[in-house]
Motif scaffolding. Structure first.
Motif, PDB file in Angstrom:
ATOM      1  N   ARG B  55      -1.044 -77.806 -60.665  1.00  0.00           N
ATOM      2  CA  ARG B  55      -2.385 -77.214 -60.811  1.00  0.00           C
ATOM      3  C   ARG B  55      -3.003 -77.561 -62.169  1.00  0.00           C
ATOM      4  N   ALA B  58      -4.148 -81.061 -61.771  1.00  0.00           N
ATOM      5  CA  ALA B  58      -5.327 -81.126 -60.886  1.00  0.00           C
ATOM      6  C   ALA B  58      -6.582 -80.564 -61.567  1.00  0.00           C
ATOM      7  N   LEU B  60      -7.143 -77.525 -62.225  1.00  0.00           N
ATOM      8  CA  LEU B  60      -7.461 -76.165 -61.767  1.00  0.00           C
ATOM      9  C   LEU B  60      -7.096 -75.132 -62.822  1.00  0.00           C
ATOM     10  N   LEU B  61      -6.169 -75.488 -63.692  1.00  0.00           N
ATOM     11  CA  LEU B  61      -5.770 -74.621 -64.806  1.00  0.00           C
ATOM     12  C   LEU B  61      -5.975 -75.382 -66.107  1.00  0.00           C
ATOM     13  N   THR B  62      -6.191 -74.648 -67.176  1.00  0.00           N
ATOM     14  CA  THR B  62      -6.269 -75.308 -68.486  1.00  0.00           C
ATOM     15  C   THR B  62      -4.997 -74.964 -69.272  1.00  0.00           C
ATOM     16  N   ARG B  81     -11.890 -85.682 -62.105  1.00  0.00           N
ATOM     17  CA  ARG B  81     -11.686 -84.993 -60.814  1.00  0.00           C
ATOM     18  C   ARG B  81     -11.927 -85.927 -59.625  1.00  0.00           C
TER      19      ARG B  81
END
Lengths: 217, 239
Positions: B55, B58, B60-62, B81
């Motif tokens: 994630r 991807a 979706l998380l930092t 992305r």
């Protein structure tokens, strides 16, 4: 942005859940007040104005909550965030879809309310669609931002009204005053109308700028 | 478009990545470099941080700390992305829309050229062309997983991130998945996948690593170990 808006409208066309439930709720609220108030009270513009906005706020709350619950199913919101779309554009798409749905509801509810209240027609009533639209814009901008925060919490059904309602107070007071003046056939483009416009500008810009931070895990 | 932060040939470059959730560290000191056309298998017990790592990759998380670049760009750049295809535990598909409508939405969001043809091609590759007009709500778990794979690969990404992609797939679905990944490998795409099945993943992987308690406990060199050797490593490093 248009892809998200297209998808939201398509989902509504497919399920017809959102607009129908909003309409039923708004009409029920208005009917309850119509039966509860005396005919003399009903003919007062201030009551009519308050009634319209109470119906709109509750229907709007349901609409905004529904918009994000749909995104939470199968975690579609994460799918949305994976796309190469600026979060500000995601905000605008969700905001515009809320404006569309609430405008449809108001287009049915407002004339019906005026008819049920038996308020006399005046030229100033022509300004009513504009005032309702300004209210819907402010409500949807702030609501979209708050719903994006609330939807990730466990008690989202409680958190959203707790966050949103106090912040809506300036919009609510301004909108009720402007609508009351309209229904009474008075001048309605004064201070309250300017407050309504300022609220819209502030929260549309805030939503656009802050949405990226809000949706970040 | 923003220029890459540095001239690099790495698809993924992670330096001392750390991720915490509510002060609980989930990933700690993750450093790795993944080159183009590598197929990396990430293994580890439940709760090791495999999903969190994917994630993060991807976007979706930092990361809480550390540095992550993808294709030479900082992971916060929107540009990266477009190059990533992510298949997670959830399908990210709208249940009330049909496969065609779901893929049209994602295709528009990724600005995929010749979208109609691409959707038809993707649906055929996952064997769902006959169900293209049925709402996803009526799909079985395996069918939804196959459609989710089509969604993840719709925009022809250069980096595939697959979180347990074989979960819920029937033998036909598994062979579709393997054929798709083998094709991706041949075309020089980079793949990172998590799995609990080393033996099956071994055919595809060029490299394997074991995550344990949020850290890379072991990683293979150029040659992958045999399944028997891998079990020995796994047992030793996840104790």
């Amino acid at each position: 942005m248009w892809a998200i808006l297209w998808k939201d409208l398509l989902l509504e066309l497919r399920t017809k859940e959102r607009v129908s439930s909003l309409l039923v709720l708004a009409l029920l609220i208005i009917l309850v007040f119509v039966f509860a108030l005396t005919p003399e009270q009903l003919h007062q513009p201030a009551f009519g104005s308050a009634l319209l906005w109470v119906a709109l706020v509750f229907a709007g709350m349901l609409s905004i909550q529904r918009a994000f619950i749909l995104e939470q199913e199968r975690n579609c919101f994460a799918g949305l965030l994976l796309c190469p779309i600026d979060p500000g554009q995601v905000f605008f798409a969700k905001f515009l879809s809320n404006v569309c749905f609430l405008a449809i509801v108001e287009a049915v509810v407002a004339p019906l309310t005026l008819a049920l209240l038996g308020l006399p027609f005046s030229v100033s009533l022509l300004g009513l669609p504009l005032v309702l639209l300004c209210g819907i814009v402010g409500f949807s901008a702030l609501g979209t931002l708050c719903a994006a925060i609330a939807v990730r919490t466990r008690a989202r059904e409680i958190i959203l009204p707790l966050m949103l309602l106090p912040l809506l107070v300036p919009l609510f007071i301004a909108a009720v005053n402007v609508t009351g003046a309209l229904l009474a056939g008075e001048v309605w483009t004064g201070t309250w109308f300017r407050i309504l416009i300022a609220f819209d500008v502030i929260f549309v810009v805030t939503g656009w700028l802050a949405f990226g931070f809000v949706v970040q895990e | 478009m923003t220029q890459p932060t540095q001239q690099t040939s790495w698809v993924v470059e992670a330096r001392n990545l750390r991720k915490t959730f509510a002060w609980t560290p989930v990933l700690n000191d993750i450093s790795c470099r993944i080159a183009p056309a590598e197929v990396v298998g990430i293994f580890g017990p439940n709760g090791a941080g495999k999903t969190t790592l994917l994630r993060l990759l991807a976007t979706l998380l930092t990361p809480t700390a550390g540095r992550l670049t993808l294709f030479g760009f900082a992971s916060s750049e929107l540009t990266v992305r477009r190059k990533i295809g992510f298949l997670g535990h959830e399908s990210y598909l709208y249940p009330d829309l049909t496969p065609e409508e779901n893929l049209t939405f994602y295709g528009k969001a990724y600005q995929v050229p010749n979208l109609k043809d691409r959707i038809a091609q993707q649906l055929e590759s996952v064997g769902l062309q006959d169900w293209r007009t049925m709402p996803v709500r009526y799909f079985s778990r395996g069918m939804e997983q196959r459609l989710s794979l089509a969604r993840a690969l719709l925009h022809a990404p250069d980096l595939f991130l697959l979180d347990e992609p074989d979960a819920g797939l029937d033998p036909r679905g598994l062979s579709t998945l393997h054929a798709t990944l083998a094709q991706a490998k041949d075309r020089g795409k980079t793949v990172m996948l998590t799995s609990h099945d080393f033996e099956r993943s071994r055919e595809l992987c060029t490299r394997a690593l074991i995550l344990h308690r949020g850290r890379i406990a072991w990683q293979s060199d150029a040659a992958l170990p045999s399944p028997q050797e891998f079990i020995e490593f796994y047992t030793a490093y996840t104790r």
